[in-house]
Write an enzyme that holds these catalytic residues in place. Structure first.
Site, PDB file in Angstrom:
ATOM      1  N   LYS A  13     -15.672  16.994 -41.493  1.00  0.00           N
ATOM      2  CA  LYS A  13     -15.922  18.220 -42.078  1.00  0.00           C
ATOM      3  C   LYS A  13     -14.856  19.371 -42.321  1.00  0.00           C
ATOM      4  CE  LYS A  13     -18.664  19.500 -38.769  1.00  0.00           C
ATOM      5  NZ  LYS A  13     -18.654  18.252 -37.842  1.00  0.00           N
ATOM      6  N   ARG A  88     -25.829  24.953 -36.658  1.00  0.00           N
ATOM      7  CA  ARG A  88     -25.953  24.036 -35.820  1.00  0.00           C
ATOM      8  C   ARG A  88     -27.345  23.823 -35.100  1.00  0.00           C
ATOM      9  NH1 ARG A  88     -20.178  23.171 -34.683  1.00  0.00           N
ATOM     10  NH2 ARG A  88     -19.708  21.426 -33.344  1.00  0.00           N
ATOM     11  N   ARG A 127      -7.505  12.660 -32.897  1.00  0.00           N
ATOM     12  CA  ARG A 127      -7.273  13.936 -33.716  1.00  0.00           C
ATOM     13  C   ARG A 127      -6.431  14.777 -33.163  1.00  0.00           C
ATOM     14  NH1 ARG A 127     -12.483  17.381 -35.342  1.00  0.00           N
ATOM     15  NH2 ARG A 127     -12.814  17.048 -33.131  1.00  0.00           N
ATOM     16  N   ARG A 161      -7.314  19.266 -28.959  1.00  0.00           N
ATOM     17  CA  ARG A 161      -8.208  20.007 -28.325  1.00  0.00           C
ATOM     18  C   ARG A 161      -8.576  19.657 -27.037  1.00  0.00           C
ATOM     19  NH1 ARG A 161     -12.498  20.611 -33.182  1.00  0.00           N
ATOM     20  NH2 ARG A 161     -13.814  20.502 -31.440  1.00  0.00           N
ATOM     21  N   ARG A 172     -21.189  16.000 -27.195  1.00  0.00           N
ATOM     22  CA  ARG A 172     -21.418  16.832 -28.365  1.00  0.00           C
ATOM     23  C   ARG A 172     -22.226  16.019 -29.339  1.00  0.00           C
ATOM     24  NH1 ARG A 172     -15.099  17.190 -28.961  1.00  0.00           N
ATOM     25  NH2 ARG A 172     -15.402  18.016 -31.096  1.00  0.00           N
TER      26      ARG A 172
HETATM   27  P1  ADP Z   1     -14.932  17.170 -37.871  1.00  0.00           P
HETATM   28  O1  ADP Z   1     -14.371  18.457 -38.527  1.00  0.00           O
HETATM   29  O2  ADP Z   1     -16.142  16.888 -38.889  1.00  0.00           O
HETATM   30  O3  ADP Z   1     -15.063  17.254 -36.301  1.00  0.00           O
HETATM   31  P2  ADP Z   1     -12.230  16.226 -38.755  1.00  0.00           P
HETATM   32  O4  ADP Z   1     -12.225  16.657 -40.277  1.00  0.00           O
HETATM   33  O5  ADP Z   1     -11.592  17.199 -37.697  1.00  0.00           O
HETATM   34  O6  ADP Z   1     -13.914  16.384 -38.210  1.00  0.00           O
HETATM   35  O7  ADP Z   1     -11.851  14.773 -38.644  1.00  0.00           O
HETATM   36  C1  ADP Z   1     -11.899  14.055 -37.455  1.00  0.00           C
HETATM   37  C2  ADP Z   1     -10.557  13.216 -37.114  1.00  0.00           C
HETATM   38  O8  ADP Z   1     -10.728  12.232 -38.199  1.00  0.00           O
HETATM   39  C3  ADP Z   1      -9.271  13.890 -37.826  1.00  0.00           C
HETATM   40  O9  ADP Z   1      -8.296  13.361 -36.993  1.00  0.00           O
HETATM   41  C4  ADP Z   1      -9.124  13.279 -39.087  1.00  0.00           C
HETATM   42  O10 ADP Z   1      -7.649  13.093 -39.658  1.00  0.00           O
HETATM   43  C5  ADP Z   1      -9.830  12.068 -39.241  1.00  0.00           C
HETATM   44  N1  ADP Z   1     -10.575  11.893 -40.565  1.00  0.00           N
HETATM   45  C6  ADP Z   1     -11.288  12.616 -41.215  1.00  0.00           C
HETATM   46  N2  ADP Z   1     -11.980  12.063 -42.085  1.00  0.00           N
HETATM   47  C7  ADP Z   1     -11.709  10.748 -42.070  1.00  0.00           C
HETATM   48  C8  ADP Z   1     -11.950   9.621 -43.171  1.00  0.00           C
HETATM   49  N3  ADP Z   1     -12.628   9.654 -43.885  1.00  0.00           N
HETATM   50  N4  ADP Z   1     -11.427   8.461 -42.535  1.00  0.00           N
HETATM   51  C9  ADP Z   1     -10.523   8.380 -41.305  1.00  0.00           C
HETATM   52  N5  ADP Z   1     -10.401   9.219 -40.666  1.00  0.00           N
HETATM   53  C10 ADP Z   1     -10.877  10.625 -40.922  1.00  0.00           C
HETATM   54  P1  AMP Z   2     -16.371  22.150 -33.483  1.00  0.00           P
HETATM   55  O1  AMP Z   2     -14.886  22.702 -33.671  1.00  0.00           O
HETATM   56  O2  AMP Z   2     -17.130  22.461 -34.851  1.00  0.00           O
HETATM   57  O3  AMP Z   2     -16.229  20.817 -33.040  1.00  0.00           O
HETATM   58  O4  AMP Z   2     -16.944  22.974 -32.431  1.00  0.00           O
HETATM   59  C1  AMP Z   2     -16.441  22.998 -30.944  1.00  0.00           C
HETATM   60  C2  AMP Z   2     -17.382  23.707 -30.163  1.00  0.00           C
HETATM   61  O5  AMP Z   2     -17.501  25.195 -30.415  1.00  0.00           O
HETATM   62  C3  AMP Z   2     -18.710  22.953 -30.156  1.00  0.00           C
HETATM   63  O6  AMP Z   2     -18.764  21.801 -29.161  1.00  0.00           O
HETATM   64  C4  AMP Z   2     -19.581  24.027 -29.484  1.00  0.00           C
HETATM   65  O7  AMP Z   2     -19.326  24.373 -28.045  1.00  0.00           O
HETATM   66  C5  AMP Z   2     -18.860  25.433 -30.238  1.00  0.00           C
HETATM   67  N1  AMP Z   2     -19.627  25.596 -31.408  1.00  0.00           N
HETATM   68  C6  AMP Z   2     -18.865  25.834 -32.590  1.00  0.00           C
HETATM   69  N2  AMP Z   2     -19.812  26.182 -33.565  1.00  0.00           N
HETATM   70  C7  AMP Z   2     -20.914  26.047 -33.009  1.00  0.00           C
HETATM   71  C8  AMP Z   2     -22.109  26.774 -33.542  1.00  0.00           C
HETATM   72  N3  AMP Z   2     -22.515  26.890 -34.716  1.00  0.00           N
HETATM   73  N4  AMP Z   2     -23.201  26.844 -32.496  1.00  0.00           N
HETATM   74  C9  AMP Z   2     -23.209  26.709 -31.266  1.00  0.00           C
HETATM   75  N5  AMP Z   2     -21.989  26.117 -30.702  1.00  0.00           N
HETATM   76  C10 AMP Z   2     -20.894  26.087 -31.551  1.00  0.00           C
END
Ligand code: ADP
Ligand code: AMP
Length: 216
Positions: A13, A88, A127, A161, A172
């Site tokens: 995302k 969410r 990541r 993170r 999660r």
């Molecule tokens: P989200 O925001 O949904 O938690 P991220 O965009 O941070 O996910 O992606 C998680 C990890 O996976 C990052 O390190 C990113 O570089 C990698 N990633 C994202 N999309 C892809 C993909 N299509 N193929 C392989 N790795 C990906």
């Molecule tokens: P994310 O960066 O989207 O992976 O979110 C990291 C953490 O933030 C999650 O595991 C939750 O603890 C909190 N969080 C982020 N967005 C929300 C949401 N919309 N509702 C509740 N918790 C959230």
């Protein structure tokens, strides 16, 4: 254009929202980023959120609804926004509808990034981001062009993170299945749901998203 990117942790995302932000001149609104900024600032809100975030649990609905509502009013959202990590829960989805109606705004699209569950732990634990500009990377799938140097700003400082460890990812993922996936039928019923193959290469996923959005 106002849209939601929906998918479990590691679905891509944030990666895709940043790419669409540039292409369509719309703002990425990541509640996770906003909450992490609150934690870093040491605010009361940050203190309330930190324990839950570290444990991989969702923070209370009222807390994220409040921060999103004021953020949508900012100047950089005038052209539209991409919600990344919000809503969410069903309560958040309903609150979003009310909030948008009160601001005379509407959602154009909700796009699900469909991914294989087994790939997610590896995506999340690999990541990292640039500590200076926040550009996203992955140990295996998205390395900087020059090892140890951010492609975007040249910084050599990176961070990971605290919640991107295997145990927390599993909690999660459970939260996603129990609390977030049930909002998919809510948007299907409104005729807003689209879906892309999130297992494709990063560039391919962007192309799939652009195709949907250009047709919207
Ligand atoms: P989200 O925001 O949904 O938690 P991220 O965009 O941070 O996910 O992606 C998680 C990890 O996976 C990052 O390190 C990113 O570089 C990698 N990633 C994202 N999309 C892809 C993909 N299509 N193929 C392989 N790795 C990906
Ligand atoms: P994310 O960066 O989207 O992976 O979110 C990291 C953490 O933030 C999650 O595991 C939750 O603890 C909190 N969080 C982020 N967005 C929300 C949401 N919309 N509702 C509740 N918790 C959230």
């Amino acid at each position: 254009m106002n849209l939601i990117l929906l998918g479990p942790p590691g679905a891509g995302k944030g990666t895709q929202a940043k790419r669409l932000e540039e292409k369509f001149s719309i703002a990425q609104l990541s509640t996770g980023d906003m909450l992490r900024a609150e934690v870093s600032s040491g605010s009361e809100l940050g203190k309330e959120a930190k324990q839950l975030m570290d444990a991989g649990q969702l923070v209370p609905d009222s807390l994220v609804i409040g921060i999103i509502s004021s953020r949508i009013d900012d100047e950089d959202c005038k052209n539209g926004f991409i919600l990344d990590g919000f809503p969410r829960t069903e309560a958040q989805a309903e609150a979003l509808d009310e909030m948008l109606a009160s601001k005379s705004l509407k959602l154009d699209s909700v796009i699900q990034l469909a991914v294989d569950e087994e790939a997610l732990v590896g995506r999340v634990t690999g990541r990292y981001t640039c500590a200076e500009c926040g550009n996203g990377y992955h140990d295996e799938f998205q390395k900087p062009e020059v090892e140890g140097v951010c492609d975007n700003c040249g910084s050599k400082e990176f961070k990971r993170r605290a919640d991107d460890n295997e145990d927390t990812v599993r909690t999660r993922l459970k939260a996603y299945h129990d609390q977030t996936a049930p909002i998919i039928p809510y948007y299907e019923a409104k005729g807003l749901m689209g879906r892309v193959d999130g297992m494709a290469d990063i560039e391919d996923v962007t192309k799939q998203l652009e195709k949907i959005l250009e047709a919207a």
